[in-house]
Design an enzyme around this catalytic site. Structure first.
Site, PDB file in Angstrom:
ATOM      1  N   ASP A 184       0.845  -1.191   0.000  1.00 56.55           N
ATOM      2  CA  ASP A 184       0.000   0.000   0.000  1.00 56.55           C
ATOM      3  C   ASP A 184       0.884   1.245   0.000  1.00 56.55           C
ATOM      4  O   ASP A 184       1.764   1.395   0.857  1.00 56.55           O
ATOM      5  CB  ASP A 184      -0.910   0.003   1.231  1.00 56.55           C
ATOM      6  CG  ASP A 184      -1.959   1.098   1.160  1.00 56.55           C
ATOM      7  OD1 ASP A 184      -3.038   0.845   0.629  1.00 56.55           O
ATOM      8  OD2 ASP A 184      -1.669   2.206   1.650  1.00 56.55           O
ATOM      9  N   ILE A 185       0.658   2.144  -0.965  1.00 56.45           N
ATOM     10  CA  ILE A 185       1.456   3.371  -1.051  1.00 56.45           C
ATOM     11  C   ILE A 185       1.114   4.283   0.120  1.00 56.45           C
ATOM     12  O   ILE A 185      -0.060   4.576   0.373  1.00 56.45           O
ATOM     13  CB  ILE A 185       1.210   4.085  -2.385  1.00 56.45           C
ATOM     14  CG1 ILE A 185       1.618   3.174  -3.550  1.00 56.45           C
ATOM     15  CG2 ILE A 185       1.981   5.397  -2.452  1.00 56.45           C
ATOM     16  CD1 ILE A 185       1.295   3.737  -4.913  1.00 56.45           C
ATOM     17  N   ASN A 188      -2.781  12.906  -3.949  1.00 57.06           N
ATOM     18  CA  ASN A 188      -3.914  13.345  -4.763  1.00 57.06           C
ATOM     19  C   ASN A 188      -4.395  14.741  -4.368  1.00 57.06           C
ATOM     20  O   ASN A 188      -4.686  15.585  -5.220  1.00 57.06           O
ATOM     21  CB  ASN A 188      -5.066  12.350  -4.633  1.00 57.06           C
ATOM     22  CG  ASN A 188      -4.940  11.184  -5.596  1.00 57.06           C
ATOM     23  OD1 ASN A 188      -4.289  11.291  -6.628  1.00 57.06           O
ATOM     24  ND2 ASN A 188      -5.563  10.068  -5.256  1.00 57.06           N
ATOM     25  N   GLU A 235      -4.661   2.476  -4.112  1.00 52.34           N
ATOM     26  CA  GLU A 235      -3.204   2.437  -4.043  1.00 52.34           C
ATOM     27  C   GLU A 235      -2.692   1.112  -3.463  1.00 52.34           C
ATOM     28  O   GLU A 235      -1.542   1.020  -3.023  1.00 52.34           O
ATOM     29  CB  GLU A 235      -2.680   3.601  -3.193  1.00 52.34           C
ATOM     30  CG  GLU A 235      -3.086   3.566  -1.727  1.00 52.34           C
ATOM     31  CD  GLU A 235      -4.420   4.245  -1.446  1.00 52.34           C
ATOM     32  OE1 GLU A 235      -4.587   4.722  -0.313  1.00 52.34           O
ATOM     33  OE2 GLU A 235      -5.276   4.304  -2.349  1.00 52.34           O
TER      34      GLU A 235
END
Length: 277
Positions: free
Chosen positions: A154-155, A162, A197
């Protein structure tokens, strides 16, 4: 006449030679006289030549029953003697166009299949496809007793990317991260996007120690990827336990991911073993 109309034509009176030419040349149309009608079955049963459209030249008096039986064997169209040049040309043109349409339908089907399995942004397997692969690998591990590990990636702080830089930049970051994750994977490993993500890596024939090493390589590659915005990734890994369902297996890796996030992000943590007795 067919050559003058722009067709490449090969002519033979030998059935074996005709079949071999259909295999190697893969013509759009085979124009066959009824005297070598057995060639129809030979072409249609061949794994390469079968796609050739067949026009059968018949003698006068072809019955509806015989015509229907021939079409069931693979004949696409008939010409009844005496045959004129105009009839030959129009039937060949029509049969050739039909084969082109068949190719277009096959290609379209392949494109639709790819859309069903592929994540549009990254080109990786989408959620449905990667979870299907996970179920298959769990089945294989259960059957053969081979180790299997997974990594959920997971980023970190992706919402911030964003919000600050916009969704276009966020998409570019996702693409860069996806490419980085696959840099050192083996051919048998699988990488897919679970959504947002979050990514899933399937590592067949990989025990816990090897999975930890692979996940650390992934973490390093993402941190050093040429990306519009520098990001890190948190990773949870799990190694399959005997009797564990794909859902429970994935859940353990998810729990390890959450633990990695809670511990400060940009790290790899392994799932604990569950006691299901």
């Amino acid at each position: 006449m067919l050559a003058e109309a722009g067709h490449d034509v090969y002519e033979t009176d030998d059935a074996d030679e005709a079949l071999e030419r259909c295999r190697t040349w893969e013509p759009a149309v085979a124009l066959i006289h009824v005297e070598v009608g057995d060639l129809v079955c030979a072409i249609k049963s061949d794994p390469v030549a079968y796609s050739t459209a067949i026009i059968l030249i018949e003698r006068p008096g072809l019955s509806p029953q015989d015509a229907l039986a021939g079409m069931r064997r693979g004949v696409q169209d008939y010409l009844i003697e005496p045959v004129t040049d105009g009839e030959v040309l129009t039937r060949v043109e029509a049969a050739s166009r039909t084969k082109e349409l068949q190719y277009e339908l096959v290609a379209q089907g392949a494109r639709l299949e790819a859309l069903l399995r592929e994540d549009a942004l990254t080109g990786l397997s989408n959620r449905r496809a990667i979870l299907t692969q996970l179920a298959g690998m769990v089945s294989g591990a259960r059957r053969h007793g081979h180790p299997l590990s997974i990594a959920v990636c997971d980023i970190d702080l992706f919402k911030h990317v964003n919000d600050r830089y916009g969704h276009k930049t966020g998409d570019e970051v996702l693409i860069a991260a996806a490419h980085a994750m696959g840099t050192h994977l083996r051919q048998e490993d699988q990488l897919g996007r679970l959504g947002g993500e979050e990514f899933l890596v399937l590592l067949p024939d990989t025990d816990g120690d090897a999975a930890m090493a692979a996940a650390e390589r992934i973490r390093h590659e993402v941190a050093n990827a040429p990306s519009p915005v520098a990001v890190t990734v948190s990773i949870g890994i799990a190694t399959w336990e005997e009797g564990e369902s794909p859902e429970a297996f994935l859940h353990r890796a998810d729990e390890a991911l959450y633990a990695a996030k809670d511990a400060g992000r940009d790290r790899v943590l392994a799932a604990t073993l569950h006691d299901r007795t």
